[in-house]
Design an enzyme around this catalytic site. Structure first.
Site, PDB file in Angstrom:
ATOM      1  N   THR A  46       0.830  -1.212   0.000  1.00  0.00           N
ATOM      2  CA  THR A  46       0.000   0.000   0.000  1.00  0.00           C
ATOM      3  C   THR A  46       0.862   1.259   0.000  1.00  0.00           C
ATOM      4  O   THR A  46       0.582   2.222  -0.720  1.00  0.00           O
ATOM      5  CB  THR A  46      -0.915   0.013   1.240  1.00  0.00           C
ATOM      6  OG1 THR A  46      -1.684  -1.186   1.259  1.00  0.00           O
ATOM      7  CG2 THR A  46      -1.845   1.215   1.214  1.00  0.00           C
ATOM      8  N   TYR A 110     -13.080  -3.623  -0.182  1.00  0.00           N
ATOM      9  CA  TYR A 110     -14.244  -3.002  -0.818  1.00  0.00           C
ATOM     10  C   TYR A 110     -15.453  -3.917  -0.925  1.00  0.00           C
ATOM     11  O   TYR A 110     -16.552  -3.546  -0.516  1.00  0.00           O
ATOM     12  CB  TYR A 110     -13.899  -2.434  -2.211  1.00  0.00           C
ATOM     13  CG  TYR A 110     -15.042  -1.622  -2.802  1.00  0.00           C
ATOM     14  CD1 TYR A 110     -15.342  -0.364  -2.289  1.00  0.00           C
ATOM     15  CD2 TYR A 110     -15.827  -2.120  -3.829  1.00  0.00           C
ATOM     16  CE1 TYR A 110     -16.397   0.371  -2.794  1.00  0.00           C
ATOM     17  CE2 TYR A 110     -16.885  -1.388  -4.340  1.00  0.00           C
ATOM     18  CZ  TYR A 110     -17.165  -0.145  -3.821  1.00  0.00           C
ATOM     19  OH  TYR A 110     -18.219   0.577  -4.316  1.00  0.00           O
ATOM     20  N   TYR A 136      -2.509 -10.216   5.310  1.00  0.00           N
ATOM     21  CA  TYR A 136      -2.485  -8.818   5.754  1.00  0.00           C
ATOM     22  C   TYR A 136      -3.902  -8.396   6.110  1.00  0.00           C
ATOM     23  O   TYR A 136      -4.782  -8.354   5.244  1.00  0.00           O
ATOM     24  CB  TYR A 136      -1.903  -7.944   4.637  1.00  0.00           C
ATOM     25  CG  TYR A 136      -1.770  -6.471   4.946  1.00  0.00           C
ATOM     26  CD1 TYR A 136      -1.821  -5.962   6.242  1.00  0.00           C
ATOM     27  CD2 TYR A 136      -1.557  -5.556   3.916  1.00  0.00           C
ATOM     28  CE1 TYR A 136      -1.676  -4.616   6.503  1.00  0.00           C
ATOM     29  CE2 TYR A 136      -1.413  -4.199   4.157  1.00  0.00           C
ATOM     30  CZ  TYR A 136      -1.473  -3.734   5.449  1.00  0.00           C
ATOM     31  OH  TYR A 136      -1.326  -2.398   5.694  1.00  0.00           O
ATOM     32  N   ARG A 141      -8.557  -0.002   5.804  1.00  0.00           N
ATOM     33  CA  ARG A 141      -8.485   0.124   4.351  1.00  0.00           C
ATOM     34  C   ARG A 141      -9.413  -0.843   3.622  1.00  0.00           C
ATOM     35  O   ARG A 141      -9.943  -0.521   2.563  1.00  0.00           O
ATOM     36  CB  ARG A 141      -7.044  -0.097   3.863  1.00  0.00           C
ATOM     37  CG  ARG A 141      -6.110   1.049   4.201  1.00  0.00           C
ATOM     38  CD  ARG A 141      -4.746   0.846   3.562  1.00  0.00           C
ATOM     39  NE  ARG A 141      -3.832   1.934   3.841  1.00  0.00           N
ATOM     40  CZ  ARG A 141      -3.726   3.047   3.135  1.00  0.00           C
ATOM     41  NH1 ARG A 141      -4.513   3.244   2.086  1.00  0.00           N
ATOM     42  NH2 ARG A 141      -2.843   3.979   3.449  1.00  0.00           N
ATOM     43  N   LYS A 165       0.338 -10.107   8.840  1.00  0.00           N
ATOM     44  CA  LYS A 165       0.602  -8.718   9.193  1.00  0.00           C
ATOM     45  C   LYS A 165      -0.703  -8.187   9.768  1.00  0.00           C
ATOM     46  O   LYS A 165      -1.690  -8.006   9.053  1.00  0.00           O
ATOM     47  CB  LYS A 165       1.021  -7.907   7.959  1.00  0.00           C
ATOM     48  CG  LYS A 165       1.269  -6.429   8.238  1.00  0.00           C
ATOM     49  CD  LYS A 165       1.605  -5.679   6.953  1.00  0.00           C
ATOM     50  CE  LYS A 165       1.768  -4.184   7.206  1.00  0.00           C
ATOM     51  NZ  LYS A 165       2.015  -3.426   5.956  1.00  0.00           N
ATOM     52  N   ILE A 207       6.100  -4.916   9.894  1.00  0.00           N
ATOM     53  CA  ILE A 207       6.313  -4.378   8.549  1.00  0.00           C
ATOM     54  C   ILE A 207       5.950  -2.908   8.657  1.00  0.00           C
ATOM     55  O   ILE A 207       4.788  -2.555   8.821  1.00  0.00           O
ATOM     56  CB  ILE A 207       5.491  -5.123   7.490  1.00  0.00           C
ATOM     57  CG1 ILE A 207       5.997  -6.563   7.371  1.00  0.00           C
ATOM     58  CG2 ILE A 207       5.591  -4.406   6.140  1.00  0.00           C
ATOM     59  CD1 ILE A 207       5.195  -7.428   6.426  1.00  0.00           C
TER      60      ILE A 207
END
Length: 292
Positions: A46, A110, A136, A141, A165, A207
């Site tokens: 990202t 989304y 992740y 997001r 993550k 990360i």
């Protein structure tokens, strides 16, 4: 999977003023991070503004990172999305993951699948991937949270899913993962502010975004945490906290690119719909660097 313990950094994509890729800046960024002691690098996540890069640009960036790194540190490739079949097809394409040691794959965003949908998505990715997979989870997001039970089910069922993550921003969720994870399954912080607390509870590292800007202090902090030197680690953590606040004040990667521009590594340009950090924030970041 000891290669992915410690500090990984999610590299930015440096841009020239015309918003073409600044490969010289990318080289400086890689060399700076390796020289300052980062443990591994993450490409095309990202923070790299990967959603505004063309497929050809991604190929060029991958080749450049693999070439410049030259196996000095492990490399993780960001490869995820919300179109499962497209990810599977990409993973089955010859040469796509050449030079990389693992993939970082975000939970579908989304379209907000159910937990069974998230499981089925990662099952398909696992079956298509020749490399180890780090999942992740970043609900801010993606619009949906990977529940602990889903993460643990995937960790148990698929040998090449080696870690997660975790960026839900919840220590409670992180603790539940750490409590019940299978042996050897990595729990990696995706939140710079919670990275050391998660390591204190048994986590495996981070990360990071800020880690590519203040590499040596941040990496040393994480190393001290992993070695149990928590008094020393938290002294560093409290000094770094203001920098973390600053780089996320106007979103990522605008803040970290502002910091990198102060350091002479690359310019602060970002692609729309993102915009550069405001002059006020840019000055605050510069002031922090001068006094830290």
């Amino acid at each position: 999977m000891q290669s992915f313990r410690g500090t990984g950094v999610a590299l930015v994509t440096p841009f020239n003023e015309d918003l073409s890729i600044d490969f010289d800046g990318l080289t400086r960024l890689i060399e700076y991070n390796i020289d300052q002691g980062v443990d591994y690098l993450v490409a095309l996540g990202t923070t790299a503004e990967s959603v505004t890069l063309s497929e050809e640009e991604k190929k060029q960036i991958k080749r450049h990172i693999v070439s410049i790194t030259n196996k000095r540190v492990p490399l993780v490739l960001g490869l995820g999305g919300n179109h499962t079949a497209a990810i599977v097809a990409t993973l089955k394409t010859a040469g796509v993951v050449d030079g990389f040691d693992a993939i970082l794959s975000v939970s579908p965003y989304y379209n907000r699948p159910t937990q069974d949908g998230i499981y089925a998505h990662y099952k398909a990715v696992s079956e298509a991937s020749s490399l180890p997979i780090i999942m992740y989870n970043v609900p801010l997001r993606t619009g949906s949270n990977m529940e602990v039970s889903t993460s643990l089910r995937l960790a148990t069922d698929f040998e090449n899913i080696i870690g997660i993550k975790e960026a839900a921003g919840s220590m409670t969720q992180a603790l539940r993962l750490l409590k019940d994870r299978p042996e050897g399954f990595l729990v990696i912080s995706g939140d710079d502010m919670l990275a050391l607390p998660m390591v204190s509870a048994g986590g495996d590292g981070v990360i990071s975004v800020i880690g590519q800007g203040i590499v040596q202090p941040f990496s040393e902090m994480m190393r001290n945490g992993l070695e149990g030197a928590f008094a020393k680690a938290y002294t560093a953590h409290y000094k770094i906290m203001p920098a973390i606040d600053l780089i996320f004040e106007e979103g990522n990667p605008a803040g970290i690119k502002s910091m990198l521009s102060h350091l002479g590594i690359c310019e602060a340009h970002v692609r729309l719909p993102l915009v550069k950090a405001s002059e006020a924030l840019h000055q605050k970041i510069g002031a922090y660097l001068k006094t830290s």
